[in-house]
Design a protein around this motif. Sequence first.
Motif, PDB file in Angstrom:
ATOM      1  N   SER A   1     -17.901  13.353 -13.650  1.00 28.37           N
ATOM      2  CA  SER A   1     -17.534  13.006 -15.173  1.00 28.37           C
ATOM      3  C   SER A   1     -17.949  11.727 -15.502  1.00 28.37           C
ATOM      4  O   SER A   1     -18.100  11.398 -16.726  1.00 28.37           O
ATOM      5  CB  SER A   1     -16.252  13.232 -15.326  1.00 28.37           C
ATOM      6  OG  SER A   1     -15.248  12.331 -14.510  1.00 28.37           O
TER       7      SER A   1
ATOM      8  N   PRO B   1     -23.346  12.006 -16.843  1.00 36.46           N
ATOM      9  CA  PRO B   1     -23.547  13.195 -17.704  1.00 36.46           C
ATOM     10  C   PRO B   1     -24.404  14.275 -16.920  1.00 36.46           C
ATOM     11  O   PRO B   1     -25.368  13.913 -16.150  1.00 36.46           O
ATOM     12  CB  PRO B   1     -24.359  12.684 -18.887  1.00 36.46           C
ATOM     13  CG  PRO B   1     -24.969  11.641 -18.311  1.00 36.46           C
ATOM     14  CD  PRO B   1     -24.148  11.012 -17.642  1.00 36.46           C
TER      15      PRO B   1
ATOM     16  N   GLU C   1     -21.279   9.223 -26.351  1.00 35.07           N
ATOM     17  CA  GLU C   1     -22.230   9.948 -25.845  1.00 35.07           C
ATOM     18  C   GLU C   1     -21.858  10.324 -24.364  1.00 35.07           C
ATOM     19  O   GLU C   1     -20.964   9.692 -23.871  1.00 35.07           O
ATOM     20  CB  GLU C   1     -23.568   9.293 -25.919  1.00 35.07           C
ATOM     21  CG  GLU C   1     -24.007   9.218 -27.396  1.00 35.07           C
ATOM     22  CD  GLU C   1     -25.180   8.461 -27.413  1.00 35.07           C
ATOM     23  OE1 GLU C   1     -26.249   9.009 -27.583  1.00 35.07           O
ATOM     24  OE2 GLU C   1     -25.138   7.105 -27.499  1.00 35.07           O
ATOM     25  N   SER C   2     -22.685  11.212 -23.582  1.00 32.05           N
ATOM     26  CA  SER C   2     -22.440  11.177 -22.236  1.00 32.05           C
ATOM     27  C   SER C   2     -22.609   9.905 -21.477  1.00 32.05           C
ATOM     28  O   SER C   2     -23.352   9.361 -21.793  1.00 32.05           O
ATOM     29  CB  SER C   2     -23.305  12.337 -21.675  1.00 32.05           C
ATOM     30  OG  SER C   2     -24.429  12.262 -22.288  1.00 32.05           O
TER      31      SER C   2
ATOM     32  N   SER D   1     -14.217  11.085 -20.701  1.00 32.80           N
ATOM     33  CA  SER D   1     -13.534  11.973 -19.737  1.00 32.80           C
ATOM     34  C   SER D   1     -12.697  11.327 -18.932  1.00 32.80           C
ATOM     35  O   SER D   1     -11.638  11.744 -18.566  1.00 32.80           O
ATOM     36  CB  SER D   1     -14.450  12.882 -19.319  1.00 32.80           C
ATOM     37  OG  SER D   1     -14.942  13.828 -20.136  1.00 32.80           O
TER      38      SER D   1
ATOM     39  N   GLN E   1     -13.312  21.308 -20.658  1.00 28.94           N
ATOM     40  CA  GLN E   1     -14.441  21.835 -21.284  1.00 28.94           C
ATOM     41  C   GLN E   1     -14.742  23.063 -21.120  1.00 28.94           C
ATOM     42  O   GLN E   1     -14.963  24.342 -22.102  1.00 28.94           O
ATOM     43  CB  GLN E   1     -15.647  20.950 -21.021  1.00 28.94           C
ATOM     44  CG  GLN E   1     -16.958  21.369 -21.545  1.00 28.94           C
ATOM     45  CD  GLN E   1     -18.132  20.539 -21.340  1.00 28.94           C
ATOM     46  OE1 GLN E   1     -17.803  19.086 -21.108  1.00 28.94           O
ATOM     47  NE2 GLN E   1     -19.293  20.691 -21.942  1.00 28.94           N
TER      48      GLN E   1
ATOM     49  N   GLU F   1     -13.553  17.922 -24.480  1.00 28.85           N
ATOM     50  CA  GLU F   1     -14.689  18.571 -25.212  1.00 28.85           C
ATOM     51  C   GLU F   1     -14.334  20.027 -24.985  1.00 28.85           C
ATOM     52  O   GLU F   1     -14.917  20.991 -24.466  1.00 28.85           O
ATOM     53  CB  GLU F   1     -15.949  18.575 -24.159  1.00 28.85           C
ATOM     54  CG  GLU F   1     -16.356  17.133 -24.256  1.00 28.85           C
ATOM     55  CD  GLU F   1     -17.646  16.903 -24.972  1.00 28.85           C
ATOM     56  OE1 GLU F   1     -17.889  17.520 -25.849  1.00 28.85           O
ATOM     57  OE2 GLU F   1     -18.112  15.626 -24.682  1.00 28.85           O
TER      58      GLU F   1
ATOM     59  N   HIS G   1     -18.087  14.988 -28.379  1.00 30.68           N
ATOM     60  CA  HIS G   1     -19.234  13.861 -28.470  1.00 30.68           C
ATOM     61  C   HIS G   1     -19.864  14.222 -29.969  1.00 30.68           C
ATOM     62  O   HIS G   1     -20.783  13.986 -30.552  1.00 30.68           O
ATOM     63  CB  HIS G   1     -20.269  14.288 -27.451  1.00 30.68           C
ATOM     64  CG  HIS G   1     -20.927  15.602 -27.846  1.00 30.68           C
ATOM     65  ND1 HIS G   1     -20.333  16.594 -27.087  1.00 30.68           N
ATOM     66  CD2 HIS G   1     -22.107  16.160 -28.399  1.00 30.68           C
ATOM     67  CE1 HIS G   1     -20.937  18.017 -27.678  1.00 30.68           C
ATOM     68  NE2 HIS G   1     -21.777  17.596 -28.306  1.00 30.68           N
TER      69      HIS G   1
ATOM     70  N   ASP H   1     -28.349  14.083 -25.834  1.00 22.94           N
ATOM     71  CA  ASP H   1     -27.400  13.454 -26.821  1.00 22.94           C
ATOM     72  C   ASP H   1     -27.623  13.227 -28.032  1.00 22.94           C
ATOM     73  O   ASP H   1     -29.053  13.219 -28.291  1.00 22.94           O
ATOM     74  CB  ASP H   1     -26.822  11.973 -26.138  1.00 22.94           C
ATOM     75  CG  ASP H   1     -25.764  11.948 -25.238  1.00 22.94           C
ATOM     76  OD1 ASP H   1     -24.873  12.835 -25.528  1.00 22.94           O
ATOM     77  OD2 ASP H   1     -25.763  11.518 -24.234  1.00 22.94           O
TER      78      ASP H   1
END
Lengths: 324, 334, 806
Positions: free
Chosen positions: A4, A7, C43-44, C49, C116, C199, C232, C593
């Motif tokens: 996590s 990404p 963003e990732s 999380s 998610q 998510e 996001h 992203d």
Amino acid sequence: MSDSTVPAGESTRVGSSTEERTAVSRSAQAFRQLKRNSASRAGLYVIGIVTLVALLTTIDADIFDYQFAATFWYHPENDPSGGEILLPPIGIENEFGAGNWAHPLGTDHRGRDILVRLVYGTRIAVQVGLLATGIGMTLGTVIGAVSGYYGGWVDDVLQRFVESLYAIPFLILVIAIMSAFGRELGIAIVGVSITTIPVFTRLIRSQVLSVREMEYVEAAKAAGVRDRHIIFRHIIPNSLAPVLVQSTLQVGVNILIVASLSFLGFGVQPPTPSWGQMLAQSRQYMIVNPWFSIWPGIAILVTVIGFNMLGDGLRDAIDPRSND
Amino acid sequence: MTTAGYIGRRLLQIVPVLWFVVTVTFVLINSIPGDPVRILVGPSADAAAIEAARVQYGLDQPLYVRYVKYLAAIATGDFGTSIHYGGVPVTAKILERLPVTLLLLVSSFTLAIGTAIPLGVFAAKNRNNRYDHLARITSLVGVSTPSFWVGLLLIIVFAYYTNLLPPSGLVMPWAPPGSVEGATSRLDVLATSASHLILPSITLGTLQMAAITRIERSSMLEVLNKDYVQLARAYGISERTILRKQAFKNAQLPVLTVIGIQITTALGGAVLTETVFNINGMGNLIITAVRAQDYQLIMGTTIFFAIMFVLGVLVVDVLYAVIDPRISYGGADE
Amino acid sequence: MSDTLLTVRDLQTHFVTEEGTIRAVDGISFEVQRGEVLGLVGESGAGKSVAARSIMRLIDAPGRIVNGEIRFKDDLLLDVETSDDPGAEPHRAPEMLSSREIRERIRGREIAMIFQDPTESLNPVFTIGEQLSEIIQLNRNVSRDEAAQIAVDRLREVGIPEAERRMDDYPHEFSGGMRQRVLIAMAFACEPSLIVADEPTTALDVTVEAQILDLVKELTTRYETSFIWVTHDMGVVAEICDRVSVMYLGEIVEQASVDELFHETRHPYTEALLGSIPRPDRDVDGLSPITGIMPEAINPPSGCRFHDRCPDAREACVRTHPDTRLVESGDDSSPHRAACLKNDAFADDGYWESEPLDNGANQTEHDGSRETPTEQSVLDDGGVETDTDRQRTDAEPLLEVRGLKKYFDATDGFLSRLRIDRHGGLLPITVDREYVRAVDGVDFDIRRGETIGLVGESGCGKSTLARTLLRLVEPTEGDIVFDGKNLAEMSGEELRQSRKRMQFVFQDPQASLDPRMTVGEIVEEPMKAHGLYPGEQERRARELLETVGLDADHYNRYPHQFSGGQRQRVNLARALSVDPEFIVCDEPTSALDASVQAQVLNTMKDLQDEFGLTYLFISHDLSVIRHVCDRVAVMYLGELVELADKDDLFRSPKHPYTQALLSAIPVPDPRAERETVPLSGDVPSPITPPSGCRFHTRCPKLIAPSELALSEEAWEDVRRFLRAVQRESRDAGTADARETYFPDGVPSGESGTVVEEALSLTSEGAWREAATLLTDTFVDPSICTTEDPALDSPDGLDRIVACHRY
């Protein structure tokens, strides 16, 4: 959980933000990973030593001193009544005498030096393990690649064939083959290679099937790259990593199979020294000199562990998920 | 689709595989260099005797005729006769030996699975601590050890040095008490049988146990990282329940696959184990057949080994379908 | 603030790896009020999380919560302090709940979680009923039977038809949207005060997402549940959140009520993030991407962590690390906080006195003028149609597609094995072949120089269509005429030759690059295959890398050394290497992203202008489509349903499906009003598509069977009732149902009798029978069910649409 933080799709980026980066290929990374793994390093050492010993035996008498060589074959001078038979290793005594430095691991039922026979047995084990695996891997890879790439009826026929080879338990299959063609070492190698084929056919076929569907293969196709080029530049190189892992593990398996065959009286015929055959011979003398049974087993165990540790290490290096 | 329907389908799929096995075996045995009849009748026989034998075994006919006849015969359960055992039907001989090998296989797999699964789960639970390392080393040694050597060591320790267990032979638990030495009741027979079974089962089961432990551990570790396990944790389900229930069932799927693969190893191992412990099972039978060059017997035993393997895999596949609902219902969704 | 449910203070969660310590969450503070939805956006890699999971202490090794205090109601979930010494053990406060207490008292009971991916979140080997009941039984101290009853009720509440029967089904028998509904049912079933949703709609299609958002809003109001909503997607934030915290590199950079965040933005990152997303509701001429990519959380930049990408960065930003301060006193419950020196609260830090920083981000206008052709302002609604657009529209077709079909064999698994067994010759088994009609009769033209968008939900066949167009998969039927030549009839070598004129850019920038080849080899490969640029291939490859915005020195690197956006640029360079005229882009930015997506989209637009390319642009994201396309084709279940100029389509969609799709996209503006067209049910199977119009099973504008002679109002009522029955809405089964659904009375005649009968059936709980009865009477005789609408240009319409209404 650590997923996590990084990404999806970007995970390989870790540590790459510094601008000072030289071209590092995936295989170089894998190799670094491998070196870091102590088990696979140990595996490499074991394999290195065993191979070296096997190579040295081919230079024969020049390297190994006469005494070893003399006791290599059964000599009439080693009269059983002379007390040289079934000697225990150094520091141990049995009804035939005490262990001595002339025979550090003791002697067998014909008075031959166990250490020397173990050393010479290395040659057979390594030779057979590598050869059988090599042949099986090559044939299996070719059949699997053809099967996976062409598909259709070619695939069907080849798969049915391989499946039925697989349906006969491999030791039984080799025994059946040897009963038909003879019990020599060469036939054993061929037989073991044949049992090895299905392992690699299945592996490479599933690999090819999945690599064939990869987007980079599609991308090459979309770019107008020729089929031949796609197979050799993309599909085969990307399918080979698990083959490398499996072949390392398979050498270990095949060494075990050949030892089993020798133990059953197939394959290497006396007086050529082989570990499996030594174990077979030792059965009658287990009570008087159990060491005769112990040493060859240890030799097999150590060699096979070496290949297994290297194979596991390779697998972890190529696919880090497989371990922790 | 029902489980029964699934089993039916899988049984149908076995037929072509077995047909291929028969063909491969037939071709193999018939490609022996030299004259099989000469081997049959012995080196001293004269021309007339050879010719008579040739006709008697149908070897004067062309290969394809013999192949078709052989297929037709084994379809009715007739695998020919054994020369080595004085003309006894091969089928009868095999049926006499089969239970012995099956008993050995079942007991060794029970032992292997029974120890490997808890060990693998335990190792996964204690990942990277010393128990885990110990379990991993043990299983590495286990998959690298020649099983027959384990047998020899066991005999040395438990039969010769400590005299705890018998070094050879096997007594079937259903044998009549009178036929077993020193047994007066069913209980005695069972005890004798068990004492005979322990060492061969360990010998045959070591490799299986090690292989299953490894896969159980890695499969468990993988499942423990799945989202649904995280979700279970997020809903307060205890680690113990997760290990026993949520993660456990899923983790057994790859384990079953490995067990399926291990069946072929185990059948080969049975030959070795029976040799080490002088047990009169299928393994000893095929070795005897090969030594005596008794071709009908070699073919029969080979085919029966294949049947055992294929049926074993079938059992594994059915179990797989029972555990994984995505399979038994057709699996088209995923 | 008596109504505060959860308080998080200075939370730090770190991951110790071989490369160094990843400071995934690095000192964040926020609180959640009772009944509010707090958005956690970023963003990732921003750490959102991890932050969400840290609240429930669900962090596994090598992760570790090293610092922070989390108070939930009267419980201290966390109180940890770690000294700065390396290797120091965290010090835990004695009042902090033990792991056992957390597990038994908090998880599930007080705080529930939704992940998610609904596919991965349910255990595949247990039934839905088993999973729900177990968790309910555990967290609500009820018996097994009671738990099962609660589970059924909750499933019905979240809109799962035939809930009782479906309890015995396994997760794989549910669609993605239904699985997420199950997970929502699970979360609410334990009646927690707070739900942490990570998510939860990202993996879903927009129409399903809209349904889920509506459902969550309804349930949140009913149960007064608070939410922490990790996402996001700024559109989702605007749609559902009350307050928002924006995260960047492990820190919260801005925190405000949703309205203030969007309209009185106080942090350049938030501003940049908002500027980089295409809008579904209006045209944006040139997105303003954020330069660069988010750095690693291992060695975050000094000072303000955003300073190297910030257009407003000054020297002071490198020196001073801003904390999150109150920047506007708003109302008490939602203070506006931000961590940027520009704000008055940081007046002492000398931002305005220091020199602007030369970091590339504030130079986009000069340096990257090619990349952003027009200024980055937001145009008024509707946009202006330029001349070039018009020219493109009138140009001759480059590609004509006629009656294109692609069917896949759906018989897989052991069925196919059985088929193979036939070759064995022993078993005369025939198998009924089933086909997935992925593309089922598609006609359209692509004009030279235009960008045509192809949009549809997952599984509608858009990717298959794209691949079939270039014959990457063999078409089952139909013609593909490219510049006068029919691709469908070409031989292998002819086809290969013609590939240099058309290229493909794939969705997954990682999977589409061979990991074993250097970037240079990858870009050169197509040139080599066609023998182009002999002797100059390397020079050209290096040039192309610069053209797409990479460095020429990247030539010798391997794909894994690049970020997602950079990899997609490599893909573009490869596609351009053979000077193609036509490029098919299959979701080229959906793995990226938002800020990176904007970079790539801008580059693609520039390349089109520079090389006169024609694009077929496939996406599920209508905002992106609106931003890049000239014309748009909408696809549903293997067929085109509408094809129109972008502006026409977005201004007034004609096909009910297009309308539903457009209305479902969340608009990244909390002030935007939107009305969702409710879509019922799931997309039907492409193996057995519905008869007539394929959309009729979900269509809100189904045409009344002519023989029933219903008035428009009466038909409206009937449809509403039918939907309610299909969904098993509880109120359709009560005594008031007649009042609720037919305020003007039950329709007269035959329809009335049927409705009455259905009402009595629903009051007995016989939902299935009622639904069948209604369907038989009202749906099956409809023209939408009986006749396939032609894809045609109806009179007076500027577009092609396949609907019986026109």
